[in-house]
Design an enzyme around this catalytic site. Sequence first.
Site, PDB file in Angstrom:
ATOM      1  N   CYS A  92      15.540  -7.205   0.114  1.00 31.37           N
ATOM      2  CA  CYS A  92      16.782  -7.048  -0.656  1.00 31.37           C
ATOM      3  C   CYS A  92      17.868  -6.333   0.137  1.00 31.37           C
ATOM      4  CB  CYS A  92      16.503  -6.303  -1.954  1.00 31.37           C
ATOM      5  SG  CYS A  92      15.153  -7.035  -2.909  1.00 31.37           S
ATOM      6  N   CYS A 114      16.832  -5.427 -16.374  1.00 35.41           N
ATOM      7  CA  CYS A 114      16.402  -5.892 -15.052  1.00 35.41           C
ATOM      8  C   CYS A 114      17.387  -6.898 -14.459  1.00 35.41           C
ATOM      9  CB  CYS A 114      15.045  -6.571 -15.147  1.00 35.41           C
ATOM     10  SG  CYS A 114      13.768  -5.542 -15.868  1.00 35.41           S
ATOM     11  N   SER A 115      17.530  -6.853 -13.149  1.00 37.26           N
ATOM     12  CA  SER A 115      18.282  -7.914 -12.489  1.00 37.26           C
ATOM     13  C   SER A 115      17.445  -9.187 -12.591  1.00 37.26           C
ATOM     14  CB  SER A 115      18.550  -7.568 -11.027  1.00 37.26           C
ATOM     15  OG  SER A 115      17.346  -7.365 -10.321  1.00 37.26           O
ATOM     16  N   HIS A 166      21.463 -10.755  -8.428  1.00 37.41           N
ATOM     17  CA  HIS A 166      20.793 -10.230  -7.228  1.00 37.41           C
ATOM     18  C   HIS A 166      20.187 -11.365  -6.400  1.00 37.41           C
ATOM     19  CE1 HIS A 166      18.525  -7.877  -4.521  1.00 37.41           C
ATOM     20  NE2 HIS A 166      17.466  -7.620  -5.239  1.00 37.41           N
TER      21      HIS A 166
END
Lengths: 388, 388
Positions: free
Chosen positions: B86, B208-209, B333
């Site tokens: 990430c 949450c993403s 994301h």
Amino acid sequence: MRDVVVIGVGMTKFGKFLDRTLQDMGQEAIWKAIEDSGVQARDIQVAYFSNSLAGLITGQEAVRGQIVLRHSGLGGIPVINVENACASGTTAFRGACLEVASGAYDVALAVGVEKLFCGDTARSLRALGTNSEIELAMMGFQFTAYYALQLRKYMKEYGATKELFARIAVKNSYNGSLNPYAQHQKVLTVEEVLNSRPISDPLTLYMCSSMSDGAAAAIVCTRKKSRQFTSGPLINVASCVLKAGLYRKPGDTSIPNTVTLVAREAYEKAGIDPKDVNVAEVHDAMAPVELLRCEELLLCGKGEAIAMFEQGRTQINGDIPVDPSGGLSARGHPVGATGLGQITEIVWQLRGTAGAHQVHNPRVGLTQNSGGRVEEDTAATSVTILKK
Amino acid sequence: MRDVVVIGVGMTKFGKFLDRTLQDMGQEAIWKAIEDSGVQARDIQVAYFSNSLAGLITGQEAVRGQIVLRHSGLGGIPVINVENACASGTTAFRGACLEVASGAYDVALAVGVEKLFCGDTARSLRALGTNSEIELAMMGFQFTAYYALQLRKYMKEYGATKELFARIAVKNSYNGSLNPYAQHQKVLTVEEVLNSRPISDPLTLYMCSSMSDGAAAAIVCTRKKSRQFTSGPLINVASCVLKAGLYRKPGDTSIPNTVTLVAREAYEKAGIDPKDVNVAEVHDAMAPVELLRCEELLLCGKGEAIAMFEQGRTQINGDIPVDPSGGLSARGHPVGATGLGQITEIVWQLRGTAGAHQVHNPRVGLTQNSGGRVEEDTAATSVTILKK
């Protein structure tokens, strides 16, 4: 930019090691390089990790370097995972050199590891495709066919024969037989090469590099700080140039050769002439391709690589030894490790510690490492010049 | 080292785009950045490409950047494919900045692209595993559980409640509703967040993403040359620090927090104090994790992020707006693009062109981007400080 020197190298034997992991092989190479360099693990300030295919082969897609480096004592530093197909290793080496040359850090590690043998050859071969969309879906075209086309053109233009190509594989098999790190150590005969399985005419099996597992590492440092760590010989990184291909567009009938463009820039940055090169490790994924690479690297003129080979000049005891390690076809080609394997070989040659395949007193060494393809051009090509 | 400025940024909307390819999204971001910067494609001398999971998701394992860049006019330059889970996006950004700061090149591109939606959710989720060996084979442990454990510890230590966590997701959903590039643009209520599907207590789905597709790009240049290309505002790269975690060894009961270590170095290199930061984009893969990150980044003391949030200070109109874009949970994301999405957002904020979610006249902006895990520590964490 500051002067950068290689103070340590290390590699595993290349080969088929079903019971070895990326971490196991990577750490062997790293710890050999650490011992060779005189640094402690804590002295290493940044690490570049190269691997090309673990995502598809072992399933480890993300943060491969951190997974390999864990429990190695190298925590808390920048770890940069890089990928450039078969040129991944020198992409990592270039990154490590830039960190040191720029002044960002004083001591940097480059390590490349690849594991192609996973007990499932089909999986390994699928992973080796360069452009999944074009090659697999549109053309059904593999890189062996691409090399075969280049060689057929060379045969037509310069009168090279399949028997000549076989003799280059024989030379490299002999070199590999002298190299304890080489995957293939049997000296082949011309007949064995010619009679081995046809791959893509004129290529036969024994002309081609095979799948391989292995790892190689190098530690680079500023010239200024190097004497804190080692009293051994320092090998100067005179230049390390990397470029992607130019990518033909419809209508482009002739564009400059990328290897030549990269080589010219590397020679210029290193302040040398091609004729100053005393030893070269080139990217001979197929042994006879060595001829084309010698010409593209300007080690000789167009079509002259045939005579250079015939006269024995590229042999270990010649005046411009090419692939004394055995090259990709004999030493082996663990994709992400290959470039750093070439660097390790040239460092040993320049130090005079290569052993049975040592060439005579070289002062300047070159590596050429290329990877991937986008349409008809290389995706990444690098040339590195190292000097005693 | 030379001064580096961001002269252009560009991004796609983040979201679920089953009909878009990596190349399509990557080139949209690149060409927006090119237009924004005033450079021509031929002015770009080196490119860093970040993507984390295409090998497992689309099957394109090697030379991903070259595949995306083909036919873009960016041939014949070094292309360096980088990966750090990430944190891949800021790993690419740091590389581009180092090329320019060092003097290797004057104009560099960093571009991140990710495509998580492929019509096969199981495939995407398998690809997102950080350590295939440990998480999948040994522990069956996903990163949502890791975040949940961190949050439960925080609840116990500082009295944070699940309702507070939900309110952070609500704040970020509101910010996202003002951001046309955000994946999720619906303003959520506390009840909706709390009543959404439990993921790993205290986390619910809307905290949450989610999976996301998207691309973002930045073009950096030496301060000296920048005026050849643009008369627009220059955004200074005051620092960009990247580190892998420290990796606990058996017996290590307490080791320094990696985000804090990286942040301290970033503040020091930028010559600023944490209190000088006017706007921050933090890596809130789960919205409430924003609290922990604010503390680790020293934007407030331990346990003080709760009050900072309660007082409205982290809202768009607060004195230290956090995640004005909506953050990972609302903006989306797309793994390898996220870090460059954060950079793009902060550049827009510092220029005063962020639109409906513009914060009041910021002079210093920060991004924190983290990725992967090795045992209990982050695999890669970066902090970037940008200044007007």
